[in-house]
Design an enzyme around this catalytic site. Structure first.
Site, PDB file in Angstrom:
ATOM      1  N   LYS A 116      48.466  52.103  64.242  1.00 12.40           N
ATOM      2  CA  LYS A 116      48.747  51.315  65.161  1.00 12.40           C
ATOM      3  C   LYS A 116      50.111  51.541  65.920  1.00 12.40           C
ATOM      4  CE  LYS A 116      45.672  47.304  63.852  1.00 12.40           C
ATOM      5  NZ  LYS A 116      44.956  47.892  62.761  1.00 12.40           N
ATOM      6  N   GLU A 200      54.757  42.305  64.976  1.00 10.77           N
ATOM      7  CA  GLU A 200      54.605  41.764  66.526  1.00 10.77           C
ATOM      8  C   GLU A 200      54.656  40.252  66.511  1.00 10.77           C
ATOM      9  OE1 GLU A 200      50.565  42.449  67.806  1.00 10.77           O
ATOM     10  OE2 GLU A 200      51.152  44.717  68.196  1.00 10.77           O
ATOM     11  N   HIS A 235      41.306  36.270  60.772  1.00 16.38           N
ATOM     12  CA  HIS A 235      41.480  37.325  61.666  1.00 16.38           C
ATOM     13  C   HIS A 235      40.255  38.256  61.833  1.00 16.38           C
ATOM     14  CE1 HIS A 235      45.718  36.479  61.812  1.00 16.38           C
ATOM     15  NE2 HIS A 235      45.885  36.421  60.604  1.00 16.38           N
ATOM     16  N   ARG A 291      35.355  53.820  67.554  1.00 11.70           N
ATOM     17  CA  ARG A 291      34.082  53.958  67.088  1.00 11.70           C
ATOM     18  C   ARG A 291      33.443  52.983  67.709  1.00 11.70           C
ATOM     19  NH1 ARG A 291      34.726  48.826  64.438  1.00 11.70           N
ATOM     20  NH2 ARG A 291      36.631  48.587  63.577  1.00 11.70           N
TER      21      ARG A 291
END
Length: 668
Positions: A116, A200, A235, A291
Site C-alpha cells: 500500500k 492515514e 472493514h 485480482r
C-alpha cells in the site's frame, strides 16, 4: 486459448472459475486440503489434487505444492482466484519460472501495488489525489506515533501488504495508538507475513467506491464502471452494488479514467480493481487490488460480461473482448454476502455442519442472459458440508438484478426472506434489516452505516411467533403420528379416542430467548383448537406438497411455511423470519451464567496469540485479558467485570475449542 487450467483456490470462487471453464471447454483442475476432501469445488472440477493439511499454511499457501500439482496434471495456466496467493508476487514468479501462465498481472504490477505504501507513492507521482498520511519505510513505533499525532486523530492504521479488512485499526486518540499499533502489526504478520503499516487520516462518513479495470497485453485498457462497497463490518464488505448510486455521468467517467490511468502507470494486464474513498464528489486513491474481486458478480450483472472469460482470454494473449465505447450499463445489481457468523456477538465467525441449506430460486453462473437473471447464487458449499475454522466462513453470495435500484432492492429483500440455514449462526436476518433500512434504501451510504444505525439494526426482532408456533405444532404432530385436518383418521391412530375429546399439551423452549412456553392442542369431535398465551383459537393444519412444507390456520391467520426438524429442535421459516423451538422432551439448556461466575470462555475455535495478564492481576471491567486469532482475525477477550485473575488456563500458541474456559476470575 488454454486446454487445461489449475484453480489455486477453494470455495465459491473455485466453483465460479470452473463454471466458465466448463462453458469454454477447458479442463479444470482443483486443489484441496484435508478439510476440503469432499468440498463442492472439488466436485465442480474435472480433476483434483490433494495438496496438504487443513490449514491454509499447510495447503493453499504452499507455492511448491501448487506448482507441483500444475505440472503433474499438465495445466498450462493457474487461476489464483482471490485471497490466498492471488496477489503474491513470489507465486506469480514461481509460475513464470515453471513455464506456467499466471492468470493475473505481471509480477512487477503485483509488486508495485502489493505494498500500500509503494502504491501510494506511485499515485502521488502520477498526481492522483491521496488522503493525508504516512507511507514511509521507517517503522519505528515512536516515529509512527509522532506521525499519527501530526496527522491528527482519528487515524487509520493499515497493513501495508494487507487486504480484506485484516490488519486495520481506527485509533481515536494518541493514548490508544501504541496498543492499536501492536495489535495491527501482529495481525498483519499473521495474515500476510509482513508487519509493515501505513497511517492515514480517518475520514468521517466516507464512501467506498471502486472501479473495475481490465488491460490486455497489447496496450488496451478499459473500465467496466463502478461499484459501491460502503456497507462494511470490521472493514470487510457486507453489501455491494453496481453502479454506485448518486454518481453523475461526468464523475463516473472521471473516476473510470483515473482508474485506467492508475493501471497504465504500472503496465497492468488482466483484471484489477482501483479502490477510492469518497467524500461528496471528491475521491481519493486507496489501493489497487491486482485480482478479481469477491464482488465481481454485480459488475457482470450490469454489463452482461463474463469477467473470468475476459481473464482467460487476456492471459492467453488475446485482446480485450470489447472497447470502452462498446461497454454499457444495464440496470442495477446488489450482492449480499451470506456468512456463517453471529452479528449479535460482534460478527464472530460461526462453525458447524450445514444441516439444512435452502437458497432462493436462482441460477448458478453460466453466461449470456443468465448473468442478468433476477437472482444468482454463487456458493462453495452444499447442505451437509461443514463450515470449519480454517477458512473464510462464507456460505454464499446472493446477487440480484433489477431494471433500477428500487427493483433490485425489492428482489434482494424477497430473496433474503427465502434463505434457510440450520446449523451455524448466519447474518441473513441482519442483511434483511440493512436492505430494508432507511439509509440503505435511500442510498445514504458510508462506511460507518452499521455503526451509526447500530441500535436500529440490532433491535429485538418482531417475529410471527404465533404463526410459527402453529407450524411447529403441526410438524410435531405429523412426526408423532397425528392427523392433519381433513385427513383420514385411520392414517394415524396415536391421537384417536373413541367417543371422547383429546387434549395434548406441548411444551416448548424458544431457543433464541431461552424462554419456556406451552401450547395445548384440543380436539373435540370435529372442532380443533390451539390454546397458547392465554387464548384458545381455532386451529387446523395440513402438510404441504414439498418437503418440510406446512399450512396452518390459527384464529383468523393463515400461514404457510417450512419446518426443518433437527432432533427435537423445530426450525420454522415463515413470513421471512426464522424461529427455532425445542420440544421439551429434552432437558432445557442451562442459562449462560459464565460471566457471573467469573468464567471466561472462548467465543469461537482459535489460537491464543497473546496473554495480557498474570494470575493475581487486579483488573477493571473491560480490561483486555487474552487475544485469540481465528480465521486470520484477532479477537480480544475482555474482563466481564472488575476483579482479580485467579488462574490463566492457556498459554500463547495453544489451540482452544469453542466455549473452552480461558481464565478464572474472582469477580468483585
Amino acid at each position: 486459448m488454454f486446454n487445461k487450467i489449475l484453480i489455486a483456490n477453494r470455495g465459491e470462487i473455485a466453483c465460479r472459475v470452473a463454471a466458465t471453464c466448463k462453458r469454454l471447454g477447458i479442463v479444470s483442475v482443483a486443489v484441496y486440503s484435508d478439510a476440503d476432501a469432499n468440498a463442492k469445488h472439488v466436485a465442480a472440477c474435472d480433476e483434483a489434487v490433494h495438496i496438504g493439511g487443513s490449514t491454509a499454511a499447510e495447503s493453499y499457501l504452499r507455492i511448491e505444492r501448487i506448482i507441483e500439482a500444475a505440472k503433474k496434471t499438465g495445466a498450462q495456466a493457474v487461476h489464483p482466484g482471490y485471497g490466498f496467493l492471488s496477489e503474491n508476487e513470489d507465486f506469480a514468479h514461481a509460475c513464470e519460472a515453471a513455464g506456467i501462465v499466471f492468470i493475473g498481472p505481471p509480477v512487477s504490477a503485483i509488486a508495485a501495488m502489493g505494498s500500500k505504501a509503494a502504491a501510494k507513492a506511485l499515485m502521488h507521482a502520477a498526481a492522483v489525489p491521496l488522503v493525508p498520511g504516512y507511507h514511509g519505510d521507517d517503522q519505528e513505533p515512536q516515529l509512527l506515533q509522532r506521525e499519527a499525532d501530526t496527522i491528527g486523530y482519528p487515524v487509520l492504521l493499515k497493513a501495508s501488504a494487507g487486504g480484506g479488512g485484516k490488519g486495520m485499526r481506527v485509533v481515536e486518540k494518541s493514548a490508544d495508538f501504541a496498543a492499536a499499533l501492536a495489535s495491527c502489526k501482529r495481525e498483519a504478520a499473521s495474515s500476510f507475513g509482513n508487519d509493515r503499516v501505513l497511517i492515514e487520516k480517518y475520514l468521517t462518513r466516507p464512501r467506498h467506491v471502486e472501479v473495475q479495470v481490465f488491460a490486455d497485453q497489447h496496450g488496451g485498457a478499459v473500465y467496466l464502471f463502478d461499484r459501491d462497497c460502503s456497507v462494511q463490518r470490521r472493514h470487510q464488505k457486507v453489501l455491494e452494488e453496481a453502479p454506485a448510486p448518486g454518481l453523475s455521468a461526468e464523475l463516473r467517467r472521471e473516476m473510470g479514467e483515473a482508474a485506467v490511468a492508475a493501471a497504465r502507470a504500472v503496465e497492468y494486464v488482466g483484471a484489477g480493481t482501483v479502490e477510492f474513498i469518497m467524500t461528496g464528489d471528491a475521491f481519493y486513491f486507496m489501493e489497487m487490488n491486482t485480482r478479481l474481486q469477491v464482488e465481481h458478480p454485480v459488475t457482470e450483472m450490469v454489463t452482461g460480461q463474463d469477467l473470468v472469460e475476459w481473464q482467460l482470454r487476456v492471459a492467453a494473449g488475446e485482446p480485450l473482448p470489447l472497447k470502452q465505447d462498446q461497454l454499457k450499463l444495464d440496470g442495477h445489481a446488489i450482492e449480499a454476502r451470506i456468512y456463517a457468523e453471529n452479528p449479535a456477538r460482534g460478527f464472530l465467525p460461526s462453525t458447524g455442519a450445514l444441516k439444512h441449506l435452502r437458497m432462493p430460486e436462482g441460477v448458478e453462473f453460466t453466461i449470456g442472459e443468465t448473468t442478468r437473471a433476477p437472482v444468482r447464487i454463487d456458493s462453495g458449499v452444499r447442505e451437509g458440508d461443514t463450515i470449519t475454522p480454517f477458512y473464510d466462513p462464507m456460505i454464499a453470495k446472493l446477487i440480484v438484478h433489477g431494471a433500477d435500484r428500487d427493483e433490485a432492492l425489492a428482489r434482494m429483500n424477497r430473496a433474503l426472506r427465502a434463505c434457510e440455514v440450520v446449523g451455524p449462526h448466519t447474518n441473513v436476518e441482519f442483511l434483511q434489516r440493512i436492505v430494508t433500512s432507511e439509509p440503505f434504501a435511500t442510498a445514504d451510504l458510508d462506511t460507518g452505516l452499521i455503526e451509526r444505525h447500530h441500535d436500529a439494526l440490532f433491535a429485538p426482532a418482531q417475529k410471527p411467533f404465533k404463526e410459527a408456533v402453529a407450524l411447529a405444532c403441526a410438524a410435531l404432530m405429523t412426526r408423532e403420528g397425528g392427523v392433519a385436518h381433513g385427513a383420514s383418521p385411520w392414517d394415524a391412530l396415536s391421537h384417536w379416542r373413541l367417543n371422547g375429546s383429546y387434549r395434548q399439551k406441548i411444551e416448548w423452549r424458544d431457543t433464541e430467548t431461552d424462554s419456556a412456553f406451552a401450547a395445548t392442542y384440543v380436539r373435540d369431535g370435529a372442532l380443533r383448537s390451539l390454546e397458547y398465551a392465554g387464548a384458545s383459537e381455532p386451529f387446523k393444519w395440513q402438510a404441504g406438497e414439498g418437503a418440510h412444507e406446512f399450512r396452518a390456520t390459527i384464529g383468523d391467520s393463515r400461514v404457510k411455511g417450512r419446518v426443518f426438524i433437527d432432533g427435537d429442535v423445530f426450525h420454522v421459516f415463515c413470513q421471512g423470519a426464522a424461529l427455532a423451538f425445542e420440544w421439551k422432551n429434552l432437558l432445557a439448556h442451562a442459562a449462560d451464567t459464565e460471566h457471573g461466575e467469573g468464567r471466561l470462555t472462548a467465543p469461537m475455535p482459535g489460537k491464543v496469540i497473546a496473554v495480557l495478564v498474570e494470575p493475581g492481576a487486579v483488573v477493571e471491567k473491560g480490561a483486555p485479558l487474552i487475544v485469540m486469532e481465528a480465521m486470520k482475525m484477532e479477537h480480544t477477550i475482555g474482563a466481564p467485570a472488575a476483579g482479580k485473575v485467579a488462574e490463566v488456563l492457556y498459554a500463547v500458541g495453544d489451540q482452544v475449542t469453542d466455549g473452552a474456559q480461558l481464565l478464572v476470575m474472582e469477580v468483585e
